[in-house]
Design a protein around this motif. Sequence first.
Motif, PDB file in Angstrom:
ATOM      1  N   SER A 178       0.824  -1.215   0.000  1.00 29.00           N
ATOM      2  CA  SER A 178       0.000   0.000   0.000  1.00 29.00           C
ATOM      3  C   SER A 178       0.858   1.265   0.000  1.00 29.00           C
ATOM      4  CB  SER A 178      -0.904   0.017   1.236  1.00 29.00           C
ATOM      5  OG  SER A 178      -1.570   1.258   1.347  1.00 29.00           O
ATOM      6  N   ARG A 179       0.364   2.292  -0.676  1.00 27.57           N
ATOM      7  CA  ARG A 179       1.035   3.600  -0.624  1.00 27.57           C
ATOM      8  C   ARG A 179       0.877   4.234   0.746  1.00 27.57           C
ATOM      9  NH1 ARG A 179      -1.816   7.129  -4.096  1.00 27.57           N
ATOM     10  NH2 ARG A 179      -0.248   8.665  -3.559  1.00 27.57           N
ATOM     11  N   ASP A 180      -0.076   3.742   1.528  1.00 32.59           N
ATOM     12  CA  ASP A 180      -0.217   4.256   2.893  1.00 32.59           C
ATOM     13  C   ASP A 180       0.710   3.443   3.795  1.00 32.59           C
ATOM     14  OD1 ASP A 180      -1.605   5.938   4.916  1.00 32.59           O
ATOM     15  OD2 ASP A 180      -2.153   3.979   5.706  1.00 32.59           O
ATOM     16  N   ALA A 181       1.720   4.117   4.337  1.00 30.52           N
ATOM     17  CA  ALA A 181       2.757   3.402   5.083  1.00 30.52           C
ATOM     18  C   ALA A 181       2.186   2.715   6.327  1.00 30.52           C
ATOM     19  CB  ALA A 181       3.870   4.363   5.476  1.00 30.52           C
ATOM     20  N   VAL A 182       1.160   3.310   6.939  1.00 32.84           N
ATOM     21  CA  VAL A 182       0.595   2.705   8.147  1.00 32.84           C
ATOM     22  C   VAL A 182      -0.125   1.407   7.788  1.00 32.84           C
ATOM     23  CG1 VAL A 182      -0.903   3.050  10.140  1.00 32.84           C
ATOM     24  CG2 VAL A 182       0.293   5.008   9.130  1.00 32.84           C
ATOM     25  N   LEU A 183      -0.977   1.464   6.761  1.00 31.27           N
ATOM     26  CA  LEU A 183      -1.686   0.247   6.338  1.00 31.27           C
ATOM     27  C   LEU A 183      -0.693  -0.836   5.912  1.00 31.27           C
ATOM     28  CD1 LEU A 183      -4.885   1.084   4.235  1.00 31.27           C
ATOM     29  CD2 LEU A 183      -4.701  -0.165   6.392  1.00 31.27           C
ATOM     30  N   ALA A 184       0.345  -0.434   5.199  1.00 32.11           N
ATOM     31  CA  ALA A 184       1.344  -1.406   4.742  1.00 32.11           C
ATOM     32  C   ALA A 184       1.992  -2.107   5.939  1.00 32.11           C
ATOM     33  CB  ALA A 184       2.401  -0.711   3.886  1.00 32.11           C
ATOM     34  N   ALA A 185       2.328  -1.325   6.966  1.00 34.10           N
ATOM     35  CA  ALA A 185       2.994  -1.910   8.141  1.00 34.10           C
ATOM     36  C   ALA A 185       2.045  -2.828   8.910  1.00 34.10           C
ATOM     37  CB  ALA A 185       3.504  -0.793   9.060  1.00 34.10           C
ATOM     38  N   VAL A 186       0.780  -2.393   9.059  1.00 37.49           N
ATOM     39  CA  VAL A 186      -0.209  -3.229   9.752  1.00 37.49           C
ATOM     40  C   VAL A 186      -0.393  -4.545   8.991  1.00 37.49           C
ATOM     41  CG1 VAL A 186      -2.657  -3.403  10.376  1.00 37.49           C
ATOM     42  CG2 VAL A 186      -1.414  -1.271  10.794  1.00 37.49           C
ATOM     43  N   ALA A 187      -0.387  -4.464   7.667  1.00 40.56           N
ATOM     44  CA  ALA A 187      -0.617  -5.653   6.838  1.00 40.56           C
ATOM     45  C   ALA A 187       0.546  -6.638   6.939  1.00 40.56           C
ATOM     46  CB  ALA A 187      -0.835  -5.234   5.385  1.00 40.56           C
ATOM     47  N   VAL A 188       1.769  -6.129   6.934  1.00 41.78           N
ATOM     48  CA  VAL A 188       2.925  -7.034   7.027  1.00 41.78           C
ATOM     49  C   VAL A 188       2.884  -7.787   8.355  1.00 41.78           C
ATOM     50  CG1 VAL A 188       5.433  -7.153   7.221  1.00 41.78           C
ATOM     51  CG2 VAL A 188       4.386  -5.662   5.502  1.00 41.78           C
ATOM     52  N   LYS A 189       2.644  -7.036   9.415  1.00 44.85           N
ATOM     53  CA  LYS A 189       2.630  -7.641  10.750  1.00 44.85           C
ATOM     54  C   LYS A 189       1.445  -8.593  10.892  1.00 44.85           C
ATOM     55  CE  LYS A 189       3.774  -6.467  15.289  1.00 44.85           C
ATOM     56  NZ  LYS A 189       4.987  -7.202  14.967  1.00 44.85           N
ATOM     57  N   GLY A 190       0.254  -8.096  10.542  1.00 49.01           N
ATOM     58  CA  GLY A 190      -0.957  -8.900  10.698  1.00 49.01           C
ATOM     59  C   GLY A 190      -0.953 -10.128   9.796  1.00 49.01           C
ATOM     60  N   GLY A 191      -0.327 -10.009   8.631  1.00 49.84           N
ATOM     61  CA  GLY A 191      -0.308 -11.128   7.692  1.00 49.84           C
ATOM     62  C   GLY A 191       0.346 -12.366   8.284  1.00 49.84           C
ATOM     63  N   LYS A 192       1.424 -12.162   9.047  1.00 55.45           N
ATOM     64  CA  LYS A 192       2.112 -13.302   9.677  1.00 55.45           C
ATOM     65  C   LYS A 192       1.197 -13.954  10.705  1.00 55.45           C
ATOM     66  CE  LYS A 192       6.618 -10.928   9.831  1.00 55.45           C
ATOM     67  NZ  LYS A 192       7.796 -10.785  10.699  1.00 55.45           N
ATOM     68  N   GLU A 193       0.474 -13.121  11.449  1.00 49.72           N
ATOM     69  CA  GLU A 193      -0.424 -13.656  12.488  1.00 49.72           C
ATOM     70  C   GLU A 193      -1.577 -14.436  11.850  1.00 49.72           C
ATOM     71  OE1 GLU A 193       0.692  -9.734  15.169  1.00 49.72           O
ATOM     72  OE2 GLU A 193      -1.307  -9.907  14.319  1.00 49.72           O
ATOM     73  N   LEU A 194      -2.153 -13.859  10.783  1.00 46.37           N
ATOM     74  CA  LEU A 194      -3.289 -14.504  10.122  1.00 46.37           C
ATOM     75  C   LEU A 194      -2.885 -15.835   9.493  1.00 46.37           C
ATOM     76  CD1 LEU A 194      -4.633 -11.213   8.669  1.00 46.37           C
ATOM     77  CD2 LEU A 194      -6.029 -12.773  10.041  1.00 46.37           C
ATOM     78  N   ALA A 195      -1.675 -15.897   8.958  1.00 45.98           N
ATOM     79  CA  ALA A 195      -1.211 -17.153   8.373  1.00 45.98           C
ATOM     80  C   ALA A 195      -1.154 -18.237   9.453  1.00 45.98           C
ATOM     81  CB  ALA A 195       0.163 -16.946   7.734  1.00 45.98           C
ATOM     82  N   TYR A 196      -0.698 -17.858  10.625  1.00 42.87           N
ATOM     83  CA  TYR A 196      -0.621 -18.796  11.762  1.00 42.87           C
ATOM     84  C   TYR A 196      -2.027 -19.240  12.176  1.00 42.87           C
ATOM     85  CZ  TYR A 196       2.061 -20.574  15.820  1.00 42.87           C
ATOM     86  OH  TYR A 196       2.681 -21.363  16.757  1.00 42.87           O
TER      87      TYR A 196
END
Lengths: 311, 193
Positions: A173-191
């Motif tokens: 995402s061009r929105d740095a906050v959304l991008a950071a939330v997504a990277v972090k949350g993505g690992k949790e959701l995969a688990y």
Amino acid sequence: MADVRTHEPDAHDSVYAGLLGSDAHWAFGTDFEDPLAGVDTTVPAGVEPAALAAYCLMLGDDALVLSHRISEWCSRAPDLEEDIALANIALDLLGQARLLLARAAAADPGIVPALPEGSPVPDEDRLAFFREDDRFRNVRLAEVPNGDFAETIVRILLFSVARAALFSRLAGSRDAVLAAVAVKGGKELAYHGDFAGRWFVTLARGTEESRRRLLAALDGLWPLWPEVLTTHPVERAVAEAGVGVDPADVRAEVDAALDAVLAAAGVERPDRAPLAGVRGRTGRDGCHTEALSRMLAEMQVVARAHPRGLW
Amino acid sequence: MIAGSTGRRASADGGAGAATADADDRVSEVRERAWAAASRVVDPELPMLTLVDLGVLRGIEVGDDGAVVAAITPTYSGCPAMATMRDDLLRELQDAGFADARIRIALDPAWTSDWITPEGRAALAAAGISPPGAAPRREGPVAVRLLPTRRAVRCPQCGSEDVALSSEFGSTACKAMYRCLACREPFDHVKEI
């Protein structure tokens, strides 16, 4: 009597002793006065702040409402390990919700409910505890009441697979906050997805009764599934602006991941029509099932009784 | 890789010369003192680890006005220990003479268990907690992993490799639960993420 001491006293002896500034630790969320403290929340050029805020509410409300439903299992799961697992999943989702609601409020402060002058309630908590049900933008899959353990497993699987795929793209995402939330949350959701997928197969290939319950859960939730991957105009707008993801773009990937689980479990896709909206309006538009109103009544009652409460 | 005492906003455009060099030296000295103080703070849930060992303390910045800002990152999105970490850091920095110290959140890059230092891993094992292996790389299309996670886990009590997973989740967001089939002791394992 002699003074019995098991260790040298330190700052962690009393949970209250080490607190500085405020002691607002106990009622709302996981308190950090501002979960985005020091984070640049400038809305990227060319993005409508209201659209970005609405999009963050959609993602944040999904996480918040599902987190609450999963947290209802606390102390009631089939065994202690699964109880702890579900509480952990609910906590991860609550953390994601908190960041997303805080990002929504920072993008467009106009969406935050007004409270009496001097109220110490932070923006993300105002959004969680002081909005009416028709202002929530979560998909209805997140809000329907809990059934049995199989129903919760199916719901976590469907949600986690779709959200993990979405977040893997939102990481750009061009929105740095959304991008950071997504990277972090993505690992949790995969688990979470791995956990739910393993239970899905275990239940499907377990006893006659566990398979019957799993199939009933899948059949019951299936009408709510299409809404998760249906593009809302807000999603289309933020995707075109480069800050959001159009769920239609991850549909093939999500279908493939889900089909692999179904195949391993020896389960067919149910043949059920999608749950219709009301004049085309669904959860994303604030049109919910009655279950959300009841859930919010319980979730919000204490906060609403004390809008100036310092917790 | 721990960022260490990186990052600063000291003026670098004051022109060449002794004045700038002196200012740079002062900023470095402040940053080192602040880092020394901040690196004494331990994790509230894993007190055998400092926030540096855990990879949560990302850096110390010194502003033009000499104000110290420490950056921390959450291990998990819902980490309930952030407020305690913030307060413990502030107290340590204030005790070291940085009355105006502030704490900011650094969300990017996201924390990974790979950032736990070798010292931190040794401290975990010594305290009976199995340290994490290498974090998984998830690339390409989303996929559900239906087979149990294979980990090279040893019992931190007796060293046996004959262990069994009890749950992929544990007492805190960052841990899974195992039991040793040799000595029969249960133990925590820090999840790879």
